[in-house]
Design a protein around this motif. Structure first.
Motif, PDB file in Angstrom:
ATOM      1  N   VAL A  40       1.089   6.150  -3.893  1.00 13.63           N
ATOM      2  CA  VAL A  40       0.670   5.654  -5.206  1.00 13.63           C
ATOM      3  C   VAL A  40       1.775   5.793  -6.250  1.00 13.63           C
ATOM      4  CG1 VAL A  40      -0.466   7.780  -5.979  1.00 13.63           C
ATOM      5  CG2 VAL A  40      -1.265   5.583  -6.828  1.00 13.63           C
ATOM      6  N   GLU A  41       2.536   6.859  -6.214  1.00 11.76           N
ATOM      7  CA  GLU A  41       3.590   7.047  -7.217  1.00 11.76           C
ATOM      8  C   GLU A  41       4.668   5.979  -7.098  1.00 11.76           C
ATOM      9  OE1 GLU A  41       5.108  11.057  -7.393  1.00 11.76           O
ATOM     10  OE2 GLU A  41       3.081  11.880  -7.317  1.00 11.76           O
ATOM     11  N   HIS A  72      -6.515   3.656   1.346  1.00 15.46           N
ATOM     12  CA  HIS A  72      -5.843   4.461   0.323  1.00 15.46           C
ATOM     13  C   HIS A  72      -6.531   4.315  -1.034  1.00 15.46           C
ATOM     14  CE1 HIS A  72      -2.880   5.274   3.311  1.00 15.46           C
ATOM     15  NE2 HIS A  72      -2.539   4.003   3.422  1.00 15.46           N
ATOM     16  N   SER A  74      -6.575   6.182  -3.642  1.00 15.73           N
ATOM     17  CA  SER A  74      -5.774   6.453  -4.846  1.00 15.73           C
ATOM     18  C   SER A  74      -4.973   5.217  -5.266  1.00 15.73           C
ATOM     19  CB  SER A  74      -4.843   7.651  -4.633  1.00 15.73           C
ATOM     20  OG  SER A  74      -3.934   7.399  -3.579  1.00 15.73           O
ATOM     21  N   CYS A  75      -4.441   4.483  -4.307  1.00 16.74           N
ATOM     22  CA  CYS A  75      -3.728   3.246  -4.619  1.00 16.74           C
ATOM     23  C   CYS A  75      -4.688   2.184  -5.131  1.00 16.74           C
ATOM     24  CB  CYS A  75      -2.976   2.733  -3.392  1.00 16.74           C
ATOM     25  SG  CYS A  75      -1.518   3.690  -2.954  1.00 16.74           S
ATOM     26  N   LYS A  77      -7.511   2.639  -6.734  1.00 15.74           N
ATOM     27  CA  LYS A  77      -7.881   2.988  -8.105  1.00 15.74           C
ATOM     28  C   LYS A  77      -6.755   2.673  -9.084  1.00 15.74           C
ATOM     29  CE  LYS A  77     -11.073   6.625  -6.710  1.00 15.74           C
ATOM     30  NZ  LYS A  77     -11.301   8.061  -6.599  1.00 15.74           N
ATOM     31  N   ALA A  78      -5.518   2.983  -8.695  1.00 14.21           N
ATOM     32  CA  ALA A  78      -4.378   2.705  -9.575  1.00 14.21           C
ATOM     33  C   ALA A  78      -4.219   1.206  -9.804  1.00 14.21           C
ATOM     34  CB  ALA A  78      -3.099   3.298  -8.979  1.00 14.21           C
ATOM     35  N   ASP A 107     -14.577   6.009   0.505  1.00 13.68           N
ATOM     36  CA  ASP A 107     -13.972   6.268  -0.802  1.00 13.68           C
ATOM     37  C   ASP A 107     -13.348   5.003  -1.385  1.00 13.68           C
ATOM     38  OD1 ASP A 107     -12.006   6.390   1.206  1.00 13.68           O
ATOM     39  OD2 ASP A 107     -10.871   7.980   0.212  1.00 13.68           O
ATOM     40  N   ALA A 111     -14.570   2.968  -4.772  1.00 13.76           N
ATOM     41  CA  ALA A 111     -13.595   2.609  -5.808  1.00 13.76           C
ATOM     42  C   ALA A 111     -13.638   1.111  -6.101  1.00 13.76           C
ATOM     43  CB  ALA A 111     -12.196   3.031  -5.381  1.00 13.76           C
TER      44      ALA A 111
END
Length: 145
Positions: A40-41, A72, A74-75, A77-78, A107, A111
């Motif tokens: 994600v970063e 993923h 987190s990706c 959501k970003a 998850d 999202a």
């Protein structure tokens, strides 16, 4: 004789930072890799450098589709926070939500639904995919019982 180790502290050709490409095609290619890998970063850094949210690969997959399919959250959501379209389908008619249902990534499903994904979008849709694989909990979640 061994190969010399490249010096990543000095800017490489076509870059303005050590070890960081500036060519938009390179940045875009890397963004697809980072979406698949769940980094994600580095993915968001490529978006900040100018990679468009709606860019697609040769199969019509968006960054969101790849992040969702590979599980993923987190990706996902970003990308959604930055305005990615949760209902953009690929060239095969698939939505990110249908991909997450196929992979049983709860998850990611959560999202995407929070981000406005439509369970009926695409063909097969997330609903169709849940029915196809007998995922009664998801059929109920999608209100399609």
């Amino acid at each position: 004789m061994t190969e010399p180790t490249p010096d990543l502290s000095a800017p490489a050709a076509g870059t303005d930072e050590p070890g960081h490409p500036t060519d938009l095609l390179d940045l875009t290619s890397e963004a697809f890799d980072f979406a698949r890998e769940g980094d994600v970063e580095r993915l968001t850094a490529r978006l900040d450098a100018g990679v468009p949210l709606g860019v697609t690969n040769d199969r019509g997959d968006t960054l969101l589709m790849l992040a969702a399919y590979h599980g993923h959250a987190s990706c996902v959501k970003a990308l959604l926070t930055r305005g990615a379209d949760p209902n953009q389908i690929n060239e095969r008619g698939q939505s990110p939500l249908a991909g997450a249902v196929f992979k049983s990534a709860q998850d990611v499903i959560d999202a995407l639904l929070e981000g406005g994904a439509d369970p009926a979008a695409g063909s097969p849709s997330a609903i169709d995919t849940a029915v196809m694989f007998g995922k009664t909990d998801l059929i109920k979640l999608f209100g399609a019982e």
